[in-house]
Scaffold this active site. Structure first.
Site, PDB file in Angstrom:
ATOM      1  N   GLN A 151       0.838  -1.205   0.000  1.00 52.49           N
ATOM      2  CA  GLN A 151       0.000   0.000   0.000  1.00 52.49           C
ATOM      3  C   GLN A 151       0.876   1.260   0.000  1.00 52.49           C
ATOM      4  OE1 GLN A 151      -2.284   1.472   3.473  1.00 52.49           O
ATOM      5  NE2 GLN A 151      -4.088   1.257   2.161  1.00 52.49           N
TER       6      GLN A 151
ATOM      7  N   TYR B 161      -5.926  10.303   4.750  1.00 56.06           N
ATOM      8  CA  TYR B 161      -4.563  10.627   4.313  1.00 56.06           C
ATOM      9  C   TYR B 161      -4.574  11.534   3.074  1.00 56.06           C
ATOM     10  CZ  TYR B 161      -3.510   7.402   7.968  1.00 56.06           C
ATOM     11  OH  TYR B 161      -3.457   6.822   9.211  1.00 56.06           O
TER      12      TYR B 161
ATOM     13  N   ARG C 292      -7.598   2.271  -2.776  1.00 56.87           N
ATOM     14  CA  ARG C 292      -8.517   2.195  -1.627  1.00 56.87           C
ATOM     15  C   ARG C 292      -9.159   3.549  -1.382  1.00 56.87           C
ATOM     16  NH1 ARG C 292      -7.521  -0.311   4.523  1.00 56.87           N
ATOM     17  NH2 ARG C 292      -9.695  -0.945   4.674  1.00 56.87           N
TER      18      ARG C 292
ATOM     19  N   GLY D 296      -9.019  -6.763   8.711  1.00 56.53           N
ATOM     20  CA  GLY D 296      -7.833  -6.212   9.337  1.00 56.53           C
ATOM     21  C   GLY D 296      -7.461  -6.999  10.576  1.00 56.53           C
TER      22      GLY D 296
END
Ligand SMILES: Cc1cc2nc3c(=O)[nH]c(=O)nc-3n(C[C@H](O)[C@H](O)[C@H](O)COP(=O)(O)O)c2cc1C
Length: 359
Positions: free
Chosen positions: A98, A179, A226, A310
């Site tokens: 990622q 982000y 994502r 996760g």
């Protein structure tokens, strides 16, 4: 859950089932950003998941914001990731790294060059960030110039090339969870008046340009992305225009024929269904906190082609076997999620050990 266990093809490569490991930052990289040697053990242990999306990894020094996250922009980083890729491939799984640029969600004390964080606009995230001296408020970032924007696009492309050099099967562009690219998408974090800000259609510009540059660098079937439409996180609040922004983004992304779209679902079922229509490739859905009994529901309902997990993957190296045989799961220990050593990283017990302990 039976629907999960049918094979699937992603990026032209076969997967044994439809359960993937979502990216999770573990804060254990070496001081220069090279993945710790234990990372090869950690990911190798979890290779039963089939598709492993490795933790958020900075494409440049500017993109780092947390302590001890790995990078993929030096030769040493590539050598470290190669160990991880080899361990994952030995067990016939796929590794996507990622690419995470934190934007304003970080602290200069955590970066190698200690420069001011970069973001679409000089607006602080309003969150605290863990540093070597404890928690500190994320400072006001510097508004990116057009040269910074061009540099960042180039950094993503060259990081993607390096990921492939390291033997990864692909990269996942992180445009979610507050982000940098999510900051560009959100009106309350992006007050720019150039080509990358202003109305909702211009705010999708940078994520799209980065996706196109990464595709040019390594080919579309090695690229996932994502997003987290409407997720309130890191000071991001996306309002009524969320469906418009994300439907436009996803329609445009769909033209690139990427390996997959990964959605962190924030609760708007109608939007998820629309995005499913707008997207013409494999769709991976993550529902934070989903119960074990519900993991297969999105695939069964045709909402998703694959699902990611996760914390269950973090705490259960043999998660697929445990789910298939209806065995109990280990609980993750949040105290060892970020930073530290082998404890809480590569020592979660396998089923046999758990059974022996409880006998
Ligand atoms: C320790 C930890 C680190 C995480 N780091 C990342 C990350 O680097 N990139 C990312 O996209 N999501 C990250 N996430 C979010 C997870 O990918 C996932 O969306 C979240 O844990 C919810 O899914 P779950 O309920 O199956 O755990 C992280 C989550 C955890 C628990």
């Amino acid at each position: 859950m039976a629907h999960l266990w049918s094979p699937f093809t992603l990026g032209g490569k076969p997967l044994p089932h439809r359960l993937a490991m979502a990216a999770m930052t573990r804060g254990r990289a070496l001081p220069d950003g090279t993945p710790h040697p234990d990372a090869a053990i950690y990911y190798g242990q979890r290779a039963g998941l089939g598709l492993l999306i490795a933790e958020g990894t900075q494409p440049s020094a500017d993109g780092q914001g947390y302590l001890s996250t790995p990078g993929i922009y030096t030769d040493a980083h590539v050598a470290g990731w190669k160990r991880v890729a080899d361990a994952v491939h030995e067990r016939k799984a796929l590794l996507f790294i990622q690419l995470m640029h934190v934007g304003r969600m970080g602290h200069p004390e955590n970066t190698p060059h200690h420069r001011q964080m970069l973001a679409p606009s000089a607006i602080a995230a309003g969150v605290d960030i863990f540093t070597a001296e404890g928690m500190k408020p994320a400072p006001i970032p510097r508004e990116m110039s057009s040269a910074d924007v061009r540099q960042t696009i180039g950094d993503f492309a060259s990081a993607a090339r390096r990921a492939i050099d390291a033997g990864a099967d692909g990269v996942e562009i992180h445009a979610a969870n507050g982000y940098l690219l999510h900051q560009f998408l959100a009106a309350n974090a992006n007050h720019r008046d150039d080509d990358y800000g202003g109305d909702s259609l211009r705010r999708v510009g940078l994520p799209l340009e980065i996706a196109a540059a990464v595709v040019d660098a390594i080919g579309p079937q090695r690229v996932g992305i994502r997003i987290s439409p409407g997720l309130k996180i890191g000071g991001i609040v996306e309002g009524e225009e969320t469906p418009e922004v994300y439907r436009h983004l996803v329609r445009e992304l769909s033209r690139l024929q990427l390996a997959y779209l990964h959605i962190t679902h924030a609760g708007d079922e109608d939007l998820l269904a629309s995005l499913r229509q707008d997207w013409h490739g494999p769709l991976v859905v993550n529902r934070p906190g989903r119960a074990r009994s519900a993991i297969g529901e999105d695939v069964a309902a045709g909402v998703a082609d694959m699902v990611s997990v996760g914390r269950m993957a973090l705490a259960n190296p043999d998660l697929v076997d445990r789910l298939k045989t209806e065995q109990p799961l280990n609980e993750g220990n949040p105290a060892t999620f970020y930073g530290g050593g082998a404890a809480g990283y590569i020592d979660y017990p396998m089923m046999e050990a758990t059974a022996a302990e409880s006998a």
